[in-house]
Motif scaffolding. Structure first.
Motif, PDB file in Angstrom:
ATOM      1  N   ILE A 196      23.451  34.149  53.727  1.00  0.00           N
ATOM      2  CA  ILE A 196      24.129  32.713  54.000  1.00  0.00           C
ATOM      3  C   ILE A 196      25.400  33.008  54.561  1.00  0.00           C
ATOM      4  O   ILE A 196      26.349  32.004  54.808  1.00  0.00           O
ATOM      5  CB  ILE A 196      24.055  31.556  53.088  1.00  0.00           C
ATOM      6  CG1 ILE A 196      24.398  32.123  51.633  1.00  0.00           C
ATOM      7  CG2 ILE A 196      22.671  31.077  52.653  1.00  0.00           C
ATOM      8  CD1 ILE A 196      25.114  31.129  50.753  1.00  0.00           C
ATOM      9  N   ASN A 197      25.563  34.095  55.101  1.00  0.00           N
ATOM     10  CA  ASN A 197      26.826  34.623  55.679  1.00  0.00           C
ATOM     11  C   ASN A 197      28.050  34.884  54.904  1.00  0.00           C
ATOM     12  O   ASN A 197      29.261  34.664  55.440  1.00  0.00           O
ATOM     13  CB  ASN A 197      27.175  33.954  57.051  1.00  0.00           C
ATOM     14  CG  ASN A 197      25.900  34.317  57.991  1.00  0.00           C
ATOM     15  OD1 ASN A 197      25.825  35.724  58.266  1.00  0.00           O
ATOM     16  ND2 ASN A 197      25.569  33.729  58.885  1.00  0.00           N
ATOM     17  N   ASN A 198      28.037  34.720  53.534  1.00  0.00           N
ATOM     18  CA  ASN A 198      29.015  34.980  52.918  1.00  0.00           C
ATOM     19  C   ASN A 198      29.647  36.455  53.142  1.00  0.00           C
ATOM     20  O   ASN A 198      28.751  37.415  52.932  1.00  0.00           O
ATOM     21  CB  ASN A 198      29.056  34.886  51.455  1.00  0.00           C
ATOM     22  CG  ASN A 198      29.012  33.303  50.866  1.00  0.00           C
ATOM     23  OD1 ASN A 198      30.003  32.472  51.120  1.00  0.00           O
ATOM     24  ND2 ASN A 198      27.808  32.944  50.375  1.00  0.00           N
ATOM     25  N   VAL A 199      30.790  36.813  53.165  1.00  0.00           N
ATOM     26  CA  VAL A 199      31.225  38.145  53.313  1.00  0.00           C
ATOM     27  C   VAL A 199      32.076  38.313  51.926  1.00  0.00           C
ATOM     28  O   VAL A 199      33.116  37.759  51.798  1.00  0.00           O
ATOM     29  CB  VAL A 199      31.999  38.630  54.867  1.00  0.00           C
ATOM     30  CG1 VAL A 199      32.501  40.037  54.525  1.00  0.00           C
ATOM     31  CG2 VAL A 199      31.101  38.149  55.775  1.00  0.00           C
ATOM     32  N   CYS A 200      31.727  39.348  51.205  1.00  0.00           N
ATOM     33  CA  CYS A 200      32.315  39.577  50.019  1.00  0.00           C
ATOM     34  C   CYS A 200      32.794  40.843  49.701  1.00  0.00           C
ATOM     35  O   CYS A 200      32.122  41.946  50.160  1.00  0.00           O
ATOM     36  CB  CYS A 200      31.582  39.077  48.783  1.00  0.00           C
ATOM     37  SG  CYS A 200      30.913  37.384  48.699  1.00  0.00           S
ATOM     38  N   ALA A 201      33.737  41.076  48.721  1.00  0.00           N
ATOM     39  CA  ALA A 201      34.107  42.470  48.267  1.00  0.00           C
ATOM     40  C   ALA A 201      34.145  42.561  46.669  1.00  0.00           C
ATOM     41  O   ALA A 201      34.478  41.336  45.991  1.00  0.00           O
ATOM     42  CB  ALA A 201      35.416  42.595  48.921  1.00  0.00           C
ATOM     43  N   GLN A 202      33.728  43.425  46.250  1.00  0.00           N
ATOM     44  CA  GLN A 202      33.480  43.752  44.632  1.00  0.00           C
ATOM     45  C   GLN A 202      34.279  45.075  44.466  1.00  0.00           C
ATOM     46  O   GLN A 202      33.587  46.221  44.700  1.00  0.00           O
ATOM     47  CB  GLN A 202      32.137  43.596  44.123  1.00  0.00           C
ATOM     48  CG  GLN A 202      31.521  42.003  44.132  1.00  0.00           C
ATOM     49  CD  GLN A 202      30.330  41.946  43.310  1.00  0.00           C
ATOM     50  OE1 GLN A 202      29.382  41.730  43.872  1.00  0.00           O
ATOM     51  NE2 GLN A 202      30.335  42.212  41.954  1.00  0.00           N
ATOM     52  N   PRO A 203      35.335  45.367  43.725  1.00  0.00           N
ATOM     53  CA  PRO A 203      35.748  46.500  43.276  1.00  0.00           C
ATOM     54  C   PRO A 203      34.846  46.999  42.198  1.00  0.00           C
ATOM     55  O   PRO A 203      34.616  46.514  41.200  1.00  0.00           O
ATOM     56  CB  PRO A 203      37.329  46.221  42.712  1.00  0.00           C
ATOM     57  CG  PRO A 203      37.551  44.951  43.410  1.00  0.00           C
ATOM     58  CD  PRO A 203      36.198  44.054  43.281  1.00  0.00           C
ATOM     59  N   ILE A 224      37.789  60.550  39.969  1.00  0.00           N
ATOM     60  CA  ILE A 224      37.326  59.190  40.450  1.00  0.00           C
ATOM     61  C   ILE A 224      38.390  58.042  40.441  1.00  0.00           C
ATOM     62  O   ILE A 224      38.923  57.590  41.552  1.00  0.00           O
ATOM     63  CB  ILE A 224      36.090  58.852  40.356  1.00  0.00           C
ATOM     64  CG1 ILE A 224      34.958  60.175  40.692  1.00  0.00           C
ATOM     65  CG2 ILE A 224      35.519  57.737  40.983  1.00  0.00           C
ATOM     66  CD1 ILE A 224      33.704  59.746  40.302  1.00  0.00           C
ATOM     67  N   ASP A 225      38.618  57.847  39.268  1.00  0.00           N
ATOM     68  CA  ASP A 225      38.990  56.240  38.792  1.00  0.00           C
ATOM     69  C   ASP A 225      40.526  56.564  38.805  1.00  0.00           C
ATOM     70  O   ASP A 225      40.945  57.481  38.081  1.00  0.00           O
ATOM     71  CB  ASP A 225      38.342  55.710  37.678  1.00  0.00           C
ATOM     72  CG  ASP A 225      37.123  54.850  38.148  1.00  0.00           C
ATOM     73  OD1 ASP A 225      36.792  54.681  39.476  1.00  0.00           O
ATOM     74  OD2 ASP A 225      36.409  54.883  37.215  1.00  0.00           O
ATOM     75  N   ASP A 226      41.369  55.767  39.333  1.00  0.00           N
ATOM     76  CA  ASP A 226      42.754  55.455  38.950  1.00  0.00           C
ATOM     77  C   ASP A 226      42.917  54.697  37.614  1.00  0.00           C
ATOM     78  O   ASP A 226      42.082  53.845  37.342  1.00  0.00           O
ATOM     79  CB  ASP A 226      43.566  54.884  40.046  1.00  0.00           C
ATOM     80  CG  ASP A 226      45.155  54.963  39.793  1.00  0.00           C
ATOM     81  OD1 ASP A 226      45.598  53.835  39.112  1.00  0.00           O
ATOM     82  OD2 ASP A 226      45.471  55.810  40.476  1.00  0.00           O
ATOM     83  N   VAL A 227      43.808  54.929  36.933  1.00  0.00           N
ATOM     84  CA  VAL A 227      44.120  54.080  35.519  1.00  0.00           C
ATOM     85  C   VAL A 227      43.909  52.479  35.965  1.00  0.00           C
ATOM     86  O   VAL A 227      43.655  51.741  35.200  1.00  0.00           O
ATOM     87  CB  VAL A 227      45.246  54.391  35.003  1.00  0.00           C
ATOM     88  CG1 VAL A 227      45.390  53.517  33.598  1.00  0.00           C
ATOM     89  CG2 VAL A 227      44.921  56.027  34.327  1.00  0.00           C
ATOM     90  N   PHE A 228      44.934  52.207  36.906  1.00  0.00           N
ATOM     91  CA  PHE A 228      45.261  50.804  37.449  1.00  0.00           C
ATOM     92  C   PHE A 228      44.217  50.207  38.189  1.00  0.00           C
ATOM     93  O   PHE A 228      44.469  49.150  38.739  1.00  0.00           O
ATOM     94  CB  PHE A 228      46.717  50.478  37.656  1.00  0.00           C
ATOM     95  CG  PHE A 228      47.450  50.996  36.501  1.00  0.00           C
ATOM     96  CD1 PHE A 228      47.590  50.559  35.307  1.00  0.00           C
ATOM     97  CD2 PHE A 228      48.164  52.351  36.576  1.00  0.00           C
ATOM     98  CE1 PHE A 228      48.359  51.204  34.161  1.00  0.00           C
ATOM     99  CE2 PHE A 228      48.934  52.735  35.735  1.00  0.00           C
ATOM    100  CZ  PHE A 228      49.093  52.397  34.352  1.00  0.00           C
ATOM    101  N   SER A 229      43.635  51.161  39.143  1.00  0.00           N
ATOM    102  CA  SER A 229      42.710  50.242  40.322  1.00  0.00           C
ATOM    103  C   SER A 229      41.630  51.087  40.454  1.00  0.00           C
ATOM    104  O   SER A 229      41.350  52.133  40.008  1.00  0.00           O
ATOM    105  CB  SER A 229      43.697  50.503  41.511  1.00  0.00           C
ATOM    106  OG  SER A 229      43.691  52.060  41.816  1.00  0.00           O
ATOM    107  N   ALA A 230      40.591  50.141  40.929  1.00  0.00           N
ATOM    108  CA  ALA A 230      39.197  50.719  41.339  1.00  0.00           C
ATOM    109  C   ALA A 230      39.004  51.784  42.418  1.00  0.00           C
ATOM    110  O   ALA A 230      40.173  51.785  43.237  1.00  0.00           O
ATOM    111  CB  ALA A 230      38.243  49.519  41.743  1.00  0.00           C
ATOM    112  N   SER A 231      38.248  52.806  42.321  1.00  0.00           N
ATOM    113  CA  SER A 231      38.099  53.972  43.162  1.00  0.00           C
ATOM    114  C   SER A 231      37.134  53.457  44.586  1.00  0.00           C
ATOM    115  O   SER A 231      37.263  53.740  45.531  1.00  0.00           O
ATOM    116  CB  SER A 231      37.508  54.957  42.705  1.00  0.00           C
ATOM    117  OG  SER A 231      36.289  54.775  42.018  1.00  0.00           O
ATOM    118  N   ILE A 232      36.331  52.698  44.268  1.00  0.00           N
ATOM    119  CA  ILE A 232      35.368  52.179  45.316  1.00  0.00           C
ATOM    120  C   ILE A 232      35.437  50.555  45.388  1.00  0.00           C
ATOM    121  O   ILE A 232      35.618  49.595  44.473  1.00  0.00           O
ATOM    122  CB  ILE A 232      33.937  52.436  44.718  1.00  0.00           C
ATOM    123  CG1 ILE A 232      33.800  54.010  45.047  1.00  0.00           C
ATOM    124  CG2 ILE A 232      32.834  51.696  45.728  1.00  0.00           C
ATOM    125  CD1 ILE A 232      32.383  54.444  44.630  1.00  0.00           C
TER     126      ILE A 232
END
Length: 236
Positions: free
Chosen positions: A188-195, A172-180
């Motif tokens: 209140i209409n914040n559009v966000c991303a969380q790895p 699933i996971d790469d060593v250096f980056s998130a998989s999801i």
């Protein structure tokens, strides 16, 4: 007489030009002030954003959880004779009983409810995410998806029970980056991303994004067009 006429014309022209310059300057000033006000408003809104954090407490106290089942899977893309892209996902993903799974509880610890949420693949060039409950239909029809939506509100203090199925032979996971990537829009209409790093059980802090970034990440047509360009160039 010509002298006076020339002076009048020059005066009128100068007045018009000066007026236009003043109008343009006012418009520029207004736009700058509006942009500054929008930035200030966005900063204030972001302080009151929703935020997801891993909290295993909900494993035994799950009354306030919303479940979402996803399959994290690799796929093959091919250019067919008609010039379109065909995708193929390994058949093992048709039966979740043959797969490994990870369960992660994501609590909304922020200051706003979450109105819209999607579990998305971080690297759509190499993997896909399917709704685990309907994965068999997708695989049979040669379909693909890069995100699975949760159609329920996540209030402050509530959690998402994220159940991720995967083949142990496909990490699933790469060593250096998130998989999801978890994308959401709060009340209140914040559009966000969380790895999210699944195996490490680590989630990064929210970053503010444009809705277009979210849409492009999970857009099937856009990602298949990438494959079409890549395979067409390789073929030539």
């Amino acid at each position: 007489m010509d002298f006076w006429n020339s002076n009048i014309v020059a005066t009128i022209t100068g007045a018009i030009v000066g007026g236009l310059i003043a109008i343009v300057a006012s418009i520029v000033t207004y736009r700058m002030q509006r942009k500054d006000a929008e930035k200030k408003e966005n900063r204030e809104n972001f302080k009151n954003k929703a935020e997801l954090s891993i909290n295993e407490w909900f494993k035994d106290n799950g009354d306030n959880t919303k479940e979402i089942y996803v399959s994290h899977c690799p796929y093959i893309a091919r250019l067919n004779n008609e010039g379109f892209i065909d995708t193929e996902i390994p058949k093992i993903y048709s039966n979740i009983e043959k797969l490994e799974r990870e369960i992660i509880y994501l609590e909304n610890i922020g200051k706003s409810d979450i109105n819209e949420l999607e579990i998305a693949i971080a690297d759509p060039k190499n993997a896909a995410i399917l709704n685990a409950k309907t994965a068999n239909d997708f695989i049979k029809k040669g379909l693909i998806s890069y995100g699975v939506k949760l159609d329920r509100k996540i209030r402050i203090g509530e959690a998402v029970e994220l159940i991720i199925y995967y083949d142990e032979k496909a990490p699933i996971d790469d060593v250096f980056s998130a998989s999801i990537e978890i994308y959401y829009r709060d009340s209140i209409n914040n559009v966000c991303a969380q790895p999210l790093f699944v195996k490490e059980r680590k989630i990064y802090e929210p970053r503010l994004i444009d809705y277009s970034e979210w849409h492009e990440q999970v857009n099937v047509d856009k990602n298949l067009e990438h494959w079409k360009r890549r395979l067409t160039e390789h073929k030539s």
